[in-house]
Design a protein around this motif. Structure first.
Motif, PDB file in Angstrom:
ATOM      1  N   PHE A 303     -56.227 -30.891 -27.831  1.00 19.64           N
ATOM      2  CA  PHE A 303     -55.478 -31.805 -26.945  1.00 19.64           C
ATOM      3  C   PHE A 303     -56.794 -32.940 -27.443  1.00 19.64           C
ATOM      4  O   PHE A 303     -57.883 -32.555 -27.119  1.00 19.64           O
ATOM      5  CB  PHE A 303     -55.963 -31.290 -25.438  1.00 19.64           C
ATOM      6  CG  PHE A 303     -55.798 -32.169 -24.564  1.00 19.64           C
ATOM      7  CD1 PHE A 303     -54.714 -32.804 -24.341  1.00 19.64           C
ATOM      8  CD2 PHE A 303     -56.283 -32.257 -23.674  1.00 19.64           C
ATOM      9  CE1 PHE A 303     -53.856 -33.684 -23.940  1.00 19.64           C
ATOM     10  CE2 PHE A 303     -56.312 -33.402 -22.743  1.00 19.64           C
ATOM     11  CZ  PHE A 303     -54.946 -34.058 -22.451  1.00 19.64           C
ATOM     12  N   TYR A 304     -56.367 -33.766 -27.058  1.00 23.96           N
ATOM     13  CA  TYR A 304     -57.289 -35.249 -27.653  1.00 23.96           C
ATOM     14  C   TYR A 304     -57.299 -36.707 -25.966  1.00 23.96           C
ATOM     15  O   TYR A 304     -56.011 -36.604 -25.803  1.00 23.96           O
ATOM     16  CB  TYR A 304     -56.834 -36.208 -28.517  1.00 23.96           C
ATOM     17  CG  TYR A 304     -56.498 -35.543 -29.292  1.00 23.96           C
ATOM     18  CD1 TYR A 304     -58.326 -35.667 -30.370  1.00 23.96           C
ATOM     19  CD2 TYR A 304     -55.917 -34.279 -30.928  1.00 23.96           C
ATOM     20  CE1 TYR A 304     -58.155 -34.863 -31.378  1.00 23.96           C
ATOM     21  CE2 TYR A 304     -55.919 -33.720 -31.545  1.00 23.96           C
ATOM     22  CZ  TYR A 304     -56.808 -34.125 -32.022  1.00 23.96           C
ATOM     23  OH  TYR A 304     -57.718 -32.666 -33.484  1.00 23.96           O
ATOM     24  N   PRO A 305     -58.079 -36.310 -25.016  1.00 26.36           N
ATOM     25  CA  PRO A 305     -57.169 -36.938 -23.808  1.00 26.36           C
ATOM     26  C   PRO A 305     -57.439 -38.531 -24.468  1.00 26.36           C
ATOM     27  O   PRO A 305     -58.367 -38.270 -24.748  1.00 26.36           O
ATOM     28  CB  PRO A 305     -59.416 -35.803 -22.629  1.00 26.36           C
ATOM     29  CG  PRO A 305     -59.779 -35.112 -23.678  1.00 26.36           C
ATOM     30  CD  PRO A 305     -59.245 -35.071 -25.065  1.00 26.36           C
ATOM     31  N   GLY A 306     -57.084 -39.367 -23.269  1.00 26.03           N
ATOM     32  CA  GLY A 306     -56.798 -40.386 -23.067  1.00 26.03           C
ATOM     33  C   GLY A 306     -56.510 -40.642 -24.622  1.00 26.03           C
ATOM     34  O   GLY A 306     -56.804 -42.215 -24.664  1.00 26.03           O
ATOM     35  N   LYS A 307     -56.032 -40.725 -25.338  1.00 31.55           N
ATOM     36  CA  LYS A 307     -55.679 -41.429 -26.465  1.00 31.55           C
ATOM     37  C   LYS A 307     -54.269 -41.113 -27.111  1.00 31.55           C
ATOM     38  O   LYS A 307     -53.362 -40.188 -26.246  1.00 31.55           O
ATOM     39  CB  LYS A 307     -56.060 -40.222 -27.924  1.00 31.55           C
ATOM     40  CG  LYS A 307     -57.980 -40.109 -27.765  1.00 31.55           C
ATOM     41  CD  LYS A 307     -58.455 -41.363 -29.230  1.00 31.55           C
ATOM     42  CE  LYS A 307     -60.201 -40.660 -28.647  1.00 31.55           C
ATOM     43  NZ  LYS A 307     -60.230 -41.492 -30.783  1.00 31.55           N
ATOM     44  N   LYS A 308     -53.643 -42.062 -27.688  1.00 32.00           N
ATOM     45  CA  LYS A 308     -52.104 -41.261 -28.791  1.00 32.00           C
ATOM     46  C   LYS A 308     -51.495 -41.541 -29.784  1.00 32.00           C
ATOM     47  O   LYS A 308     -53.124 -41.250 -30.534  1.00 32.00           O
ATOM     48  CB  LYS A 308     -52.200 -43.501 -28.264  1.00 32.00           C
ATOM     49  CG  LYS A 308     -52.158 -43.575 -26.576  1.00 32.00           C
ATOM     50  CD  LYS A 308     -51.454 -44.939 -26.527  1.00 32.00           C
ATOM     51  CE  LYS A 308     -52.680 -46.189 -27.001  1.00 32.00           C
ATOM     52  NZ  LYS A 308     -51.792 -47.648 -26.584  1.00 32.00           N
ATOM     53  N   PRO A 309     -50.800 -40.957 -29.844  1.00 29.18           N
ATOM     54  CA  PRO A 309     -50.385 -39.779 -31.128  1.00 29.18           C
ATOM     55  C   PRO A 309     -50.202 -40.675 -31.611  1.00 29.18           C
ATOM     56  O   PRO A 309     -50.576 -40.191 -33.670  1.00 29.18           O
ATOM     57  CB  PRO A 309     -49.128 -39.073 -30.694  1.00 29.18           C
ATOM     58  CG  PRO A 309     -48.318 -39.888 -29.019  1.00 29.18           C
ATOM     59  CD  PRO A 309     -49.666 -40.223 -29.083  1.00 29.18           C
ATOM     60  N   TRP A 310     -50.515 -42.176 -32.209  1.00 28.73           N
ATOM     61  CA  TRP A 310     -50.530 -43.095 -33.226  1.00 28.73           C
ATOM     62  C   TRP A 310     -51.681 -42.876 -34.373  1.00 28.73           C
ATOM     63  O   TRP A 310     -51.374 -43.255 -35.719  1.00 28.73           O
ATOM     64  CB  TRP A 310     -50.076 -44.332 -32.651  1.00 28.73           C
ATOM     65  CG  TRP A 310     -49.546 -44.356 -31.358  1.00 28.73           C
ATOM     66  CD1 TRP A 310     -49.446 -44.926 -30.300  1.00 28.73           C
ATOM     67  CD2 TRP A 310     -48.283 -44.160 -31.514  1.00 28.73           C
ATOM     68  NE1 TRP A 310     -47.874 -44.069 -29.930  1.00 28.73           N
ATOM     69  CE2 TRP A 310     -47.137 -44.276 -29.996  1.00 28.73           C
ATOM     70  CE3 TRP A 310     -47.085 -43.346 -32.446  1.00 28.73           C
ATOM     71  CZ2 TRP A 310     -45.939 -43.769 -29.645  1.00 28.73           C
ATOM     72  CZ3 TRP A 310     -46.288 -42.563 -32.142  1.00 28.73           C
ATOM     73  CH2 TRP A 310     -45.205 -42.713 -30.817  1.00 28.73           C
ATOM     74  N   GLU A 311     -52.430 -42.197 -34.079  1.00 29.85           N
ATOM     75  CA  GLU A 311     -53.893 -42.065 -34.737  1.00 29.85           C
ATOM     76  C   GLU A 311     -53.719 -40.839 -35.758  1.00 29.85           C
ATOM     77  O   GLU A 311     -54.643 -40.981 -37.021  1.00 29.85           O
ATOM     78  CB  GLU A 311     -54.841 -42.158 -33.695  1.00 29.85           C
ATOM     79  CG  GLU A 311     -55.233 -40.549 -33.141  1.00 29.85           C
ATOM     80  CD  GLU A 311     -56.574 -40.848 -32.213  1.00 29.85           C
ATOM     81  OE1 GLU A 311     -57.079 -41.948 -32.381  1.00 29.85           O
ATOM     82  OE2 GLU A 311     -56.714 -39.289 -32.121  1.00 29.85           O
ATOM     83  N   VAL A 312     -52.576 -40.023 -35.394  1.00 29.78           N
ATOM     84  CA  VAL A 312     -52.357 -39.050 -36.573  1.00 29.78           C
ATOM     85  C   VAL A 312     -51.283 -39.392 -37.727  1.00 29.78           C
ATOM     86  O   VAL A 312     -50.229 -40.003 -37.348  1.00 29.78           O
ATOM     87  CB  VAL A 312     -51.440 -37.661 -35.836  1.00 29.78           C
ATOM     88  CG1 VAL A 312     -51.626 -36.616 -36.632  1.00 29.78           C
ATOM     89  CG2 VAL A 312     -52.106 -37.560 -34.808  1.00 29.78           C
TER      90      VAL A 312
END
Ligand code: GLU
Length: 447
Positions: A303-312
């Motif tokens: 889980f990546y708190p405070g982040k958006k999935p577009w970095e994957v």
């Protein structure tokens, strides 16, 4: 942009200076339809103004009492945008971000989305600045009833047919429909869509939004000689739209590896692709605390708190959450990470600059929500057909019709862009195809 359109835009900017979402969606559209708007009839009939402003709009107060006996007052809206090709039709959104600007932008987009389905439905949107998160079922029911006390006089099977959107699912539609029936004394099935299967709902309605988006994507892949087999998809949201996308993508051999909420995103490298995971998404929606972290806890993924999935890194990006969730930085990341298809599920998910960047990049093929996100309302229109026939189609029948509709929307979008010498531009194409259809209907019906 011709002189007349520039003038319409200027007037609009002056009149709606405090309504950013509405101005954003109309400005982008005016830019897209430019190549098709050089027709002297449009200025003569002031058609463009009549196409970008709502025919009428209602605002009402919604008083209700919570479980502790405290009174609350929310603001409700219904914008009846355009009825050129059928009764007003569109969703209701219950979310604290709902404002007159948001409902106008949604109603505007809905009008052009609905026209593309090929079914006779006009455009509308509505909702309230009510936050259902953390509210009990009884509170939700009382709120829906109070909302319907105000709304019922404006809607009806041949007038305006609301449905769900963010914060309004089949449970809320049930309460709204029950209240509508009591207050009007009529079991008027197609006054609302998204109903439960036991009282006039359509099969596939809940899956339709996401399924439609994936069917549209499948046509884009087909053109490039590709399939979904083995593709990695990054998606945002964890509601209805992403749920349907996960399921249909998995069925066609793809893998959705991210989901997101206001708290951050989860990364599931194996894909959100088992029945257990789909069921958990539904449960998360109904437990009413708007956190995607619960998925990571349940399935032991990151889980990546405070982040958006577009970095994957991925092959395909499908934003399914809400408007303006994707900024220029996100778009840059999407391009840098090798994404080759950007397909919108949610309405206007990218900021104007982010969309421009993606649309103009030769690295990625793009599809706009008015086309790729129209599966939900397409099945809503099929629900209305079934209600008027007093009949219900099988799952297979509705699914086949949905697939056919999405395919025609794809063809119409590609063709319209081609006709205006724009090449393979599905976004301009879908805006032009819908614009031309509504324009002709309005001209035929006079002033
Ligand atoms: N919110 C939905 C949409 O985006 C629902 C519209 C409807 O079914 O009327 O299309």
């Amino acid at each position: 942009m011709n002189e007349y359109i520039a003038r319409v835009l200027e007037n609009l900017r002056r009149q709606y200076a405090n309504e950013p979402e509405y101005l954003q969606s109309v400005s982008a559209w005016l830019e897209m339809i430019g190549p098709a708007a050089d027709d002297p009839r449009y200025e003569k009939l002031d058609l463009i103004t009549r196409m970008v402003e709502p025919e009428r709009m209602f605002t009402f107060l919604i008083p209700w009492v919570d479980d502790q006996g405290v009174t609350h007052t929310n603001h409700g809206y219904r914008v009846q945008f355009n009825s050129a090709i059928g009764p007003y039709k569109g969703g209701l959104r219950f979310h604290p971000s709902v404002t007159p600007s948001v409902v106008k932008f949604l109603g505007f987009e809905q009008t052009y989305k609905n026209a593309l389905t090929g079914l006779p439905i006009g455009g509308a949107a509505g909702g309230a600045d009510f936050n259902p998160i953390g509210r009990s079922k009884r509170e939700i029911m009382r709120f829906c009833q109070s909302f319907m006390f105000a709304l019922y006089r404006y809607i009806g099977a041949d007038t305006d047919v609301p449905a769900g959107d963010i914060g309004v699912g089949s449970r809320e539609i049930g309460y709204l429909y029950g209240a509508y029936k009591r207050v009007t004394g009529r079991a008027e099935s197609s006054a609302l869509t998204g109903k439960g299967l036991t009282y006039g709902g359509s099969r596939i309605r809940q899956e339709a939004a996401g399924f439609g988006t994936v069917y549209f994507l499948a046509r884009m892949l087909e053109r490039q000689g590709e399939t979904l087999e083995g593709k990695r998809i990054i998606a945002s949201g964890f509601g209805n739209m992403s749920w349907g996308v996960c399921r249909k993508a998995a069925e066609l051999g793809g893998r959705v590896v991210t989901l997101s909420g206001p708290d951050g995103y989860i990364y599931d490298p194996e894909g959100v692709s088992t029945q257990e995971k789909y069921d958990f998404m539904v449960q998360m929606r109904y437990q009413g605390d708007d956190r995607v972290e619960a998925y990571a806890e349940q399935f032991g993924v990151e889980f990546y708190p405070g982040k958006k999935p577009w970095e994957v890194p991925a092959d395909i990006a499908i934003p399914c959450a809400t408007q303006n969730e994707l900024t220029v930085d996100d778009a840059v990341m999407i391009l840098a990470n090798g994404v080759r298809y950007y397909v919108e599920g949610a309405n206007m998910p990218a900021t104007a600059e982010a969309l421009r960047l993606l649309r103009l990049s030769p690295k990625v093929l793009t599809a706009g929500a008015k086309a790729s996100g129209s599966g939900g309302v397409a099945v809503s229109a099929l629900e209305m057909v079934q209600n008027s026939l007093r009949y219900s189609w099988s799952r297979k029948e509705v699914d086949a019709k949905l697939r056919g509709i999405m395919s025609s929307i794809y063809d119409a979008s590609a063709q319209a862009a081609e006709d205006y010498g724009l090449g393979y531009d599905l976004i301009a194409g879908n805006d032009i195809a819908a614009f031309r259809k509504i324009a002709e209907a309005m001209i035929a019906q006079g002033l």
